[in-house]
Design a protein around this motif. Structure first.
Motif, PDB file in Angstrom:
ATOM      1  N   GLN A   7      57.283  37.376  42.546  1.00  0.00           N
ATOM      2  CA  GLN A   7      56.312  38.481  42.409  1.00  0.00           C
ATOM      3  C   GLN A   7      56.903  39.703  41.686  1.00  0.00           C
ATOM      4  O   GLN A   7      56.159  40.470  41.069  1.00  0.00           O
ATOM      5  CB  GLN A   7      55.787  38.895  43.782  1.00  0.00           C
ATOM      6  N   GLN A  31      54.819  37.244  39.065  1.00  0.00           N
ATOM      7  CA  GLN A  31      53.761  36.265  39.385  1.00  0.00           C
ATOM      8  C   GLN A  31      53.647  36.182  40.892  1.00  0.00           C
ATOM      9  O   GLN A  31      54.343  35.398  41.537  1.00  0.00           O
ATOM     10  CB  GLN A  31      54.151  34.880  38.858  1.00  0.00           C
ATOM     11  N   LEU A  69      49.129  34.126  45.454  1.00  0.00           N
ATOM     12  CA  LEU A  69      48.120  34.650  46.372  1.00  0.00           C
ATOM     13  C   LEU A  69      47.762  33.625  47.441  1.00  0.00           C
ATOM     14  O   LEU A  69      47.489  33.982  48.582  1.00  0.00           O
ATOM     15  CB  LEU A  69      46.861  35.062  45.598  1.00  0.00           C
ATOM     16  N   SER A 129      47.951  29.277  43.593  1.00  0.00           N
ATOM     17  CA  SER A 129      47.195  30.227  42.757  1.00  0.00           C
ATOM     18  C   SER A 129      47.877  31.577  42.688  1.00  0.00           C
ATOM     19  O   SER A 129      48.278  32.148  43.710  1.00  0.00           O
ATOM     20  CB  SER A 129      45.796  30.453  43.339  1.00  0.00           C
ATOM     21  N   THR A 130      48.003  32.090  41.468  1.00  0.00           N
ATOM     22  CA  THR A 130      48.408  33.475  41.247  1.00  0.00           C
ATOM     23  C   THR A 130      47.159  34.184  40.713  1.00  0.00           C
ATOM     24  O   THR A 130      46.094  33.566  40.619  1.00  0.00           O
ATOM     25  CB  THR A 130      49.549  33.567  40.216  1.00  0.00           C
ATOM     26  N   GLU A 131      47.284  35.441  40.354  1.00  0.00           N
ATOM     27  CA  GLU A 131      46.100  36.164  39.889  1.00  0.00           C
ATOM     28  C   GLU A 131      45.460  35.490  38.673  1.00  0.00           C
ATOM     29  O   GLU A 131      44.243  35.378  38.585  1.00  0.00           O
ATOM     30  CB  GLU A 131      46.509  37.593  39.539  1.00  0.00           C
ATOM     31  N   ASN A 132      46.310  35.001  37.747  1.00  0.00           N
ATOM     32  CA  ASN A 132      45.765  34.476  36.484  1.00  0.00           C
ATOM     33  C   ASN A 132      45.888  32.980  36.290  1.00  0.00           C
ATOM     34  O   ASN A 132      45.413  32.457  35.293  1.00  0.00           O
ATOM     35  CB  ASN A 132      46.493  35.129  35.292  1.00  0.00           C
TER      36      ASN A 132
END
Ligand SMILES: Cc1cc2nc3c(=O)[nH]c(=O)nc-3n(C[C@H](O)[C@H](O)[C@H](O)COP(=O)(O)OP(=O)(O)OC[C@H]3O[C@@H](n4cnc5c(N)ncnc54)[C@H](O)[C@@H]3O)c2cc1C
Length: 367
Positions: free
Chosen positions: A36, A165, A168, A180-183
């Protein structure tokens, strides 16, 4: 965004995650590591430049066989990278001969034949009833250099390491795991969770972990020829130990190993106040009265404490051995980095926990 499939995804490229990524990539796995923040950052549990390493383990003798393997792996990391990671200065344990630290040191030394001797050190002004034990094959590790070596080797082994990264969520999808990450979404056969103080955000199980704020400070002294081994000193009222390092580029570093004030990893108070600095300076000054110490800098860091202060290393229940997690390193994990990384890799490949690490499993909290 499309999905890319990996053999293993490692979430959290801190101390244990970087080592896990290294050993997994070395075993031939196609690895993705997600972090992150930056790789080797000052916002998690590996900040502060150096970490003690010692083998006569007062916390519990069961750690000693793991330490034997860790020492071997530190040697290999050094010889293969041509870098010095482990500075063998020795450690002086200063404390009550009947207290848990000195007794624990002697017990581990006796059981596993770790050299430890009684010593007089006239540059140390200790309380009259305290004794000094000296472990010569101990010292400190260089944290940023360790990250550098692991990162270099991961990249050479074609692991993909992505910073900034934040993961989430993750879920099992058939025999695989989707992260899953934000993008982005990433798919892998196996998942390793090494998220340090944030681990609770990523696992459904309610594991008793407390996050605490810890303070470190560095001091310069007047006499540049004065150097000391690393040391630990029993707190006079039994509140853990103070510990310190040999002189490094940044001066003499000191910390207090105990459970600091509870915090949330996103709300850590990073300001170190005057009182905290004066207190640490007094400890150093009293122990080494021949020197005049001058404050240089301070830092904060977080412990992720398990209920019994022992590490937690296991498969996440209900995931069909697809998800390994390692957490709760309780302020003493760094010296184990290359053995925990290797064990995580073994767990992923063989789908079982090696016997010498089974004392760290989750089931112990059910007993
Ligand atoms: C002040 C202090 C002194 C210490 N002294 C010693 C010592 O002398 N000797 C010793 O052996 N040990 C020592 N330790 C302990 C040792 O440093 C820790 O046990 C070790 O760093 C823990 O490693 P970790 O991988 O669990 O956590 P970390 O190194 O904090 O790594 C976790 C990583 O996960 C990332 N992350 C979290 N959530 C997410 C997410 N959702 N998505 C992506 N990334 C994420 C974080 O940003 C972080 O980089 C000390 C610790 C402190 C704080």
């Amino acid at each position: 965004m499309g999905e890319t499939k990996f053999d293993v995804i490692v979430v959290g490229l801190g101390s244990m995650g970087m080592a896990a990524a290294h050993y997994l990539a070395a075993s031939g796995k196609k690895v993705l590591g997600l972090e992150q923040f930056g790789i080797c950052n000052d916002r998690s549990s590996h900040s502060g430049e150096t970490r003690l390493i010692r083998k006569s383990y007062f916390e519990h003798p069961s750690y000693v066989p793991l330490l034997e393997q860790a020492y071997h792996n530190w040697d290999l990391l050094e010889s293969r990278s041509n870098e010095t990671l482990f500075h063998k200065t020795g450690i002086a344990y200063i404390g009550d001969p009947n207290g848990s630290i000195l007794s624990g040191v002697l017990e581990a030394s006796r059981q596993f034949d770790v050299p430890v001797t009684r010593r007089n050190m006239d540059f140390i002004d200790k309380p009259k009833d305290y004794e000094i034990l000296f472990e010569p094959n101990a010292g400190y590790l260089n944290v940023p250099k360790t990250f550098e070596v692991l990162k270099r080797s991961c990249l050479k082994l074609e692991a993909t390491l992505l910073k900034n990264q934040k993961v989430l969520s993750w879920e099992s999808v058939g025999d695989c795991v989707e992260v899953s990450t934000e993008n982005n979404r990433y798919l892998a056969e196996k998942l390793v969770l090494t998220a340090g103080s944030w681990i609770r955000e990523l696992i459904p199980q309610k594991i008793d972990l407390s996050i605490t704020r810890q303070v470190l400070a560095w001091f310069q002294n007047s006499d540049s020829s004065f150097d000391i081994p690393c040391w630990s000193l029993d707190h006079p009222e039994g509140k853990g130990i103070y510990y310190g390092f040999s002189r490094s580029d940044s001066g003499f570093k000191i910390g207090h190993h105990f459970r600091g004030e509870s915090t949330h990893p996103d709300k850590l108070n990073r300001e170190v106040n005057e009182e905290e600095i004066v207190h640490l300076k007094e400890v150093l000054q009293r122990l080494f009265p021949s020197q005049e110490f001058v404050f240089e800098k301070s830092a904060t860091c977080m412990y992720t404490n398990s209920k019994d202060d022992h590490f937690i290393l296991d498969f996440l229940p209900g995931t069909n051995q697809n998800v390994v997690f390692a957490a709760g390193f309780s302020g003493h994990g760094f010296k184990f980095v290359p053995v925990i990384g290797e064990i995580i890799s073994d767990m992923v490949v063989r789908e079982n926990i090696p016997v010498n690490a089974s004392f760290l499993n989750l089931d112990r909290f059910k007993r």
